[in-house]
Design an enzyme around this catalytic site. Structure first.
Site, mmCIF file in Angstrom:
data_model
loop_
_atom_site.group_PDB
_atom_site.id
_atom_site.type_symbol
_atom_site.label_atom_id
_atom_site.label_comp_id
_atom_site.label_asym_id
_atom_site.label_seq_id
_atom_site.Cartn_x
_atom_site.Cartn_y
_atom_site.Cartn_z
ATOM 1 N N PRO A 227 0.894 -1.139 -0.104
ATOM 2 C CA PRO A 227 0.002 -0.035 0.010
ATOM 3 C C PRO A 227 0.917 1.373 0.146
ATOM 4 O O PRO A 227 1.416 1.506 1.100
ATOM 5 C CB PRO A 227 -0.877 -0.248 1.121
ATOM 6 C CG PRO A 227 0.086 -1.123 2.207
ATOM 7 C CD PRO A 227 0.888 -1.982 1.286
ATOM 8 N N ASP A 403 5.678 2.650 2.335
ATOM 9 C CA ASP A 403 4.817 1.343 2.578
ATOM 10 C C ASP A 403 4.168 1.470 3.911
ATOM 11 O O ASP A 403 4.668 1.838 5.016
ATOM 12 C CB ASP A 403 5.750 0.073 2.862
ATOM 13 C CG ASP A 403 4.934 -0.993 3.088
ATOM 14 O OD1 ASP A 403 3.798 -1.145 3.294
ATOM 15 O OD2 ASP A 403 5.679 -2.046 2.995
ATOM 16 N N HIS A 404 2.752 1.785 3.563
ATOM 17 C CA HIS A 404 1.886 2.248 4.816
ATOM 18 C C HIS A 404 1.871 1.262 5.790
ATOM 19 O O HIS A 404 1.653 1.285 7.114
ATOM 20 C CB HIS A 404 0.464 2.512 4.226
ATOM 21 C CG HIS A 404 -0.236 3.674 4.995
ATOM 22 N ND1 HIS A 404 0.132 3.951 6.513
ATOM 23 C CD2 HIS A 404 -1.065 4.619 4.608
ATOM 24 C CE1 HIS A 404 -0.459 5.023 6.969
ATOM 25 N NE2 HIS A 404 -1.305 5.320 5.745
ATOM 26 N N ARG A 405 2.421 0.104 5.668
ATOM 27 C CA ARG A 405 2.386 -1.076 6.727
ATOM 28 C C ARG A 405 3.578 -0.753 7.782
ATOM 29 O O ARG A 405 3.489 -1.234 8.724
ATOM 30 C CB ARG A 405 2.464 -2.558 6.027
ATOM 31 C CG ARG A 405 1.369 -2.790 5.023
ATOM 32 C CD ARG A 405 1.447 -4.213 4.372
ATOM 33 N NE ARG A 405 2.820 -4.045 3.474
ATOM 34 C CZ ARG A 405 3.308 -4.927 2.880
ATOM 35 N NH1 ARG A 405 2.979 -6.107 2.868
ATOM 36 N NH2 ARG A 405 4.214 -4.764 1.819
#
Length: 431
Positions: A227, A403-405
């Site tokens: 994401p 990377d939104h994680r």
């Protein structure tokens, strides 16, 4: 890596080898690597000729001990099927006996290399067959030979401009262009076959190179499951320009080893990651891996695509060291002279297209890295100074793909704030 091309043999049949000696050059989709002999012995047999494609695990040669010969390979499946049955052999025996070769001829067959028949049946790659005796004697790099075979250039007609008259890839491509010019003027050799013309309105189908296949695969793996979100800042690049001018006036001049604006960006990206260590991480299933070292990837554009060589433990290196390592990695990447461990891994990557005139862009994360930093060019723009006067300023755009994680918006903003501070105060990077 699933397959490679055997570019060149550095030893010939019958040569004695020592463990660690370079035996051959293997070209993968990203690099041409030297393949070393795993043990001492004699190169008894070569199964793959130069230019041949090889799958991982295929046999390419046999290294024998003293007095040891190469083992016989199994006959091809087709040959096995065509062998006559016992009954047929019995019926044909008189005919076989009558056609028995003369003793001298039989002796020649007995002394022939056990692999000779197999080699002939298996066939030699077209590039190796087409090579003329004169071409074999020409000094040329392995890449030049491969490109010559692809473009149909006769190496014996090419004048080498490399060391000791060695023919390089550039020489081959220049020769190919001259032939094309002659063809346009009607002066090409009669035997030269023109490339098939594409008619107006028709599309051309271009097969993917090994590198392009990997890039396509990796991008799908990135943009699909990862994401992405993007943060962009514009920094005052005036101090960077002044620092560069000071270095030039101090004696750098046009030195090839001069420190560039990109070197300042690389150093600042590393220093900012030390200040904000949580961005120096990647997503790993049910955990986030935070790295002890800052392994910095640098995006390098090459003819077939893109490579990201890595500067290991960049937090321990000075601005000058980062500059020198980055230039060396980029040079070897463009010449496909890198080892796999030099372009694998990395905590994050810096991609700079400013030198190509790009104002700003958003880059795709190279998984499993946590982010990639996209750097645009320095542009002159009207800005308002501290005295509310409109003056000419220098601005540079930086976009962080996260990377939104692993990285939230606030964490990414904290990193970019530190990065801005370092780039607008470049003296901090030279300490």
């Amino acid at each position: 890596m699933t397959e490679g091309t055997l570019v060149a043999w550095k030893k010939k049949k019958g040569d004695h080898l020592s463990a660690g000696e370079v035996l051959a050059e293997i070209e993968t989709d990203k690099a041409t690597m030297e393949w070393e002999s795993p043990e001492d012995g004699t190169l008894t047999e070569i199964y793959v000729q130069e230019g041949g494609k090889v799958n991982v695990g295929d046999r390419i040669a046999f290294i024998g001990g003293e007095g040891e010969g190469a083992p016989k390979q199994e006959a091809p499946a087709q040959e096995k099927e065509e062998k006559p049955k016992p009954a047929e052999q019995k019926e044909k025996r008189p005919q076989v006996e009558s056609e028995k070769p003369a003793p001298a001829e039989a002796k020649d067959k007995e002394t022939a290399p056990p692999q000779q028949k197999k080699t002939v049946e298996a066939g030699t790659p077209p590039a190796a067959k087409a090579e003329k005796p004169e071409e074999a004697r020409v000094k040329a790099s392995p890449v030049a030979r491969r490109v010559a075979a692809e473009l149909g250039v006769d190496l014996s007609d090419v004048k080498g401009k490399g060391p000791d008259g060695r023919v390089t890839e550039t020489d081959v491509r220049a020769a190919a262009k001259s032939v094309a010019v002659l063809a346009d003027r009607g002066g090409a050799k009669a035997e030269s076959k023109p490339a098939p013309a594409i008619k107006a309105g028709e599309s051309a189908r271009i097969q993917l190179s090994g590198m392009r296949k990997i890039i396509a695969q990796r991008l799908v793996e990135s943009l699909g499951p990862v994401p992405h979100f993007y943060l962009t800042i514009d920094i005052d690049a005036g101090p960077l320009m002044e620092a560069r001018e000071e270095l030039k006036s101090a004696g750098e001049g046009a030195d090839a080893a001069k420190i560039t604006v990109n070197d300042f960006v690389l150093k600042a990206a590393v220093q900012a990651a030390i200040k904000v260590p949580r961005v120096n991480a990647s997503f790993d299933g049910d955990a986030i891996v935070q790295y002890a070292d800052v392994d910095l990837g640098i995006a390098v554009s090459i003819e077939d695509g893109l490579l990201t060589p890595v500067i290991r433990a960049a937090q321990n290196k000075s601005l000058r060291e980062i500059s020198e390592i980055a230039k060396d990695l980029a040079h070897r990447a463009r010449n496909k002279r890198m080892k796999p461990e030099e372009f694998q891994g990395g905590a994050f990557t810096v991609s700079n297209l400013g030198g190509m005139g790009i104002d700003s862009f958003s880059a795709v994360i190279n998984p499993p890295q946590g982010f990639i930093l996209a750097v645009g060019k320095i542009t002159k723009v009207p800005v308002i100074d501290d005295c509310d006067q409109i003056v000419v300023g220098h601005r540079m755009s930086l976009t962080m793909s996260c990377d939104h994680r692993v990285i939230d918006g606030a964490l990414g903003a904290e990193y970019l704030k530190e990065l801005r501070h370092l780039l607008e105060n470049p003296a901090l990077l030279m300490v």
